[in-house]
Design an enzyme around this catalytic site. Structure first.
Site, short mmCIF file in Angstrom:
data_model
loop_
_atom_site.label_atom_id
_atom_site.label_comp_id
_atom_site.label_asym_id
_atom_site.label_seq_id
_atom_site.Cartn_x
_atom_site.Cartn_y
_atom_site.Cartn_z
N HIS A 92 45.16 13.76 3.15
CA HIS A 92 45.16 15.16 2.67
C HIS A 92 43.86 15.88 2.97
O HIS A 92 43.83 17.11 2.97
CB HIS A 92 45.52 15.22 1.18
CG HIS A 92 44.42 14.83 0.25
ND1 HIS A 92 44.31 13.57 -0.29
CD2 HIS A 92 43.39 15.54 -0.27
CE1 HIS A 92 43.27 13.51 -1.09
NE2 HIS A 92 42.69 14.70 -1.10
N GLU A 141 23.42 9.83 3.98
CA GLU A 141 23.13 10.92 3.04
C GLU A 141 22.92 10.35 1.65
O GLU A 141 23.61 9.43 1.22
CB GLU A 141 24.29 11.92 3.04
CG GLU A 141 24.06 13.15 2.16
CD GLU A 141 22.92 14.01 2.64
OE1 GLU A 141 21.76 13.72 2.21
OE2 GLU A 141 23.16 14.94 3.42
N VAL A 181 17.86 17.40 -0.04
CA VAL A 181 16.61 16.93 0.54
C VAL A 181 16.89 16.20 1.85
O VAL A 181 17.81 15.39 1.93
CB VAL A 181 15.88 15.95 -0.43
CG1 VAL A 181 14.62 15.40 0.20
CG2 VAL A 181 15.59 16.63 -1.76
N GLU A 205 19.35 10.42 7.38
CA GLU A 205 20.66 11.00 7.67
C GLU A 205 20.97 10.96 9.17
O GLU A 205 20.10 11.14 10.01
CB GLU A 205 20.71 12.46 7.19
CG GLU A 205 20.49 12.63 5.70
CD GLU A 205 19.02 12.81 5.33
OE1 GLU A 205 18.14 12.52 6.19
OE2 GLU A 205 18.75 13.22 4.18
N ASP A 248 48.46 8.30 2.35
CA ASP A 248 47.35 9.25 2.33
C ASP A 248 46.10 8.66 3.00
O ASP A 248 45.08 8.40 2.37
CB ASP A 248 47.05 9.65 0.88
CG ASP A 248 46.12 10.83 0.77
OD1 ASP A 248 45.94 11.55 1.76
OD2 ASP A 248 45.57 11.04 -0.34
N GLN A 289 37.66 15.85 -7.90
CA GLN A 289 37.76 16.67 -6.70
C GLN A 289 36.47 16.58 -5.90
O GLN A 289 35.38 16.59 -6.45
CB GLN A 289 38.05 18.13 -7.04
CG GLN A 289 39.48 18.42 -7.45
CD GLN A 289 39.75 18.15 -8.89
OE1 GLN A 289 38.83 17.99 -9.68
NE2 GLN A 289 41.02 18.11 -9.25
N ASP A 294 35.61 14.01 -4.19
CA ASP A 294 35.50 12.60 -3.86
C ASP A 294 36.63 12.16 -2.94
O ASP A 294 36.59 11.05 -2.39
CB ASP A 294 35.55 11.75 -5.13
CG ASP A 294 34.33 11.96 -6.01
OD1 ASP A 294 33.24 12.13 -5.46
OD2 ASP A 294 34.49 11.99 -7.24
N SER A 295 37.64 13.01 -2.77
CA SER A 295 38.78 12.68 -1.90
C SER A 295 38.32 12.07 -0.59
O SER A 295 37.36 12.54 0.03
CB SER A 295 39.59 13.94 -1.59
OG SER A 295 40.54 14.20 -2.57
#
Length: 279
Positions: free
Chosen positions: A87, A106, A111, A116, A138, A228, A230-231
C-alpha cells in the site's frame, strides 16, 4: 468495521497541499478495514534507537514537492533492493519512480550525522495479488538506482524460511508521533511487542479480516504499537537465534489501542516471491 476519520493523524507543520493529498488517500482506503499506517506518525510507547542499532531500517521519501517527505518505512534486503508494504507504493510509477528515494543510515531526520546514504529508486515491484480492499498480499520491492555501501550503520536484515511461524517478542521501528495525533520526534524509535496468535487477532478484528498471510503483534492493554508513517517498515523477530524480518507494518485500528494489536504482512508467506523478483 468502518474506518473513522478520527483515525487519521498527520504532522501539523506539513504543507496544506501535502496534508490534503494524504487525507484524500486515507478516505479512499478500504471501508472494510481501518486506515493504513502510512503518514507521518510513528511508534507508540517506544524509545530512541541509537545510531547503527537497526541498520536495516530505511526512510521512504517523496521528493516531488521540492523537499524530502517521509511517508513510509522499508527494510534493506540487499545492496540493491528493499522490502516495503504494497500500500506504500499504491498509485506510484512502478517503472520510473525517480521522484522517490530511500535514506539508509538515517537516525535523526533533523540532523545530518554523516552516516546517511540517499538513493533514488529505479523500479518498484508491487505484489501482483495485492488487494487494496482487503489489504492482502501487502508487500512490495524497491530497487535502488545505485547499490548501498554496507557498514556498521547500513546493512541488510535476513528473511525467514518460507512458512516459518514467528513467535515471542519482536521489535517494530519507525519515525512519527508517540500518541495518536501527537507530536513527532525526529529520532528513529523502536518498541518491543509480542506476537499475537491469529485466533486472538481474529477475535479482535473479525474472523474474515485477518488472512493467514498476516501476522499480529501487540499487548492487550495497549500503549505499544506501530502507527501511521511506520507503514512498510520492519517487525524484526529473533526466535531463530538472530534477527530476521518477520513482518511489514501494514494496518490496524487506531494506534496502540487496548485489544487491537498491530497487523503486519507476514514475510514468511512471501519468501519465494521476494527471491524470485529481487533479482
Amino acid at each position: 468495521m468502518a474506518k473513522a476519520s478520527a483515525d487519521l493523524h498527520q504532522r501539523p507543520a506539513m504543507k496544506t497541499l501535502v496534508f490534503c493529498l494524504l487525507l484524500a488517500g486515507a478516505f479512499a482506503a478500504p471501508s472494510g478495514k481501518p486506515t493504513f499506517r502510512r503518514g507521518l506518525n510513528k511508534i507508540v510507547g517506544g524509545t530512541d534507537v541509537t545510531p547503527g542499532e537497526l541498520p536495516y531500517q530505511l526512510s521512504f521519501q517523496d521528493i516531488s514537492w521540492g523537499f524530502a517527505f517521509h511517508f513510509c518505512g522499508a527494510s534493506i534486503y540487499n545492496e540493491h533492493w528493499a522490502i516495503c508494504a504494497g500500500h506504500c507504493v499504491q498509485g506510484e510509477d512502478m517503472d520510473k519512480p525517480d521522484y522517490l528515494q530511500v535514506v539508509a543510515g538515517e537516525h535523526d531526520m533533523d540532523v545530518n550525522e554523516g552516516n546517511e546514504q540517499t538513493v533514488i529508486l529505479s523500479k518498484i515491484i508491487q505484489h501482483e495479488d495485492y488487494n487494496a480492499f482487503t489489504i492482502s498480499n501487502d508487500v512490495s520491492l524497491l530497487k535502488f538506482s545505485q547499490p548501498l555501501t554496507f557498514n556498521e550503520f547500513v546493512s541488510a536484515i535476513a528473511i525467514p524460511a518460507q512458512g516459518h511461524s514467528a513467535s515471542g517478542n519482536c521489535v517494530v521501528s519507525g519515525w512519527g508521533t508517540t500518541v495518536e495525533g501527537g507530536s513527532s520526534p525526529d529520532v528513529l524509535q523502536k518498541v518491543t511487542v509480542p506476537i499475537v496468535s491469529d485466533a486472538e487477532c481474529r477475535n479482535a478484528y473479525g474472523q474474515n479480516e485477518i488472512d493467514d498471510s498476516m501476522i499480529c503483534a501487540g499487548v492487550p492493554e495497549g500503549g505499544k504499537d506501530s502507527c501511521q508513517g511506520d507503514s512498510g517498515g520492519p517487525l524484526a523477530c529473533s526466535d531463530t537465534g538472530s534477527d530476521y524480518l518477520a513482518g511489514i507494518v501494514s494496518w490496524g485500528y487506531g494506534c496502540a489501542r487496548p485489544n487491537y494489536p498491530g497487523v503486519y504482512c507476514e514475510v514468511a508467506y512471501f519468501v519465494d516471491w521476494i527471491k524470485a523478483n529481487a533479482v
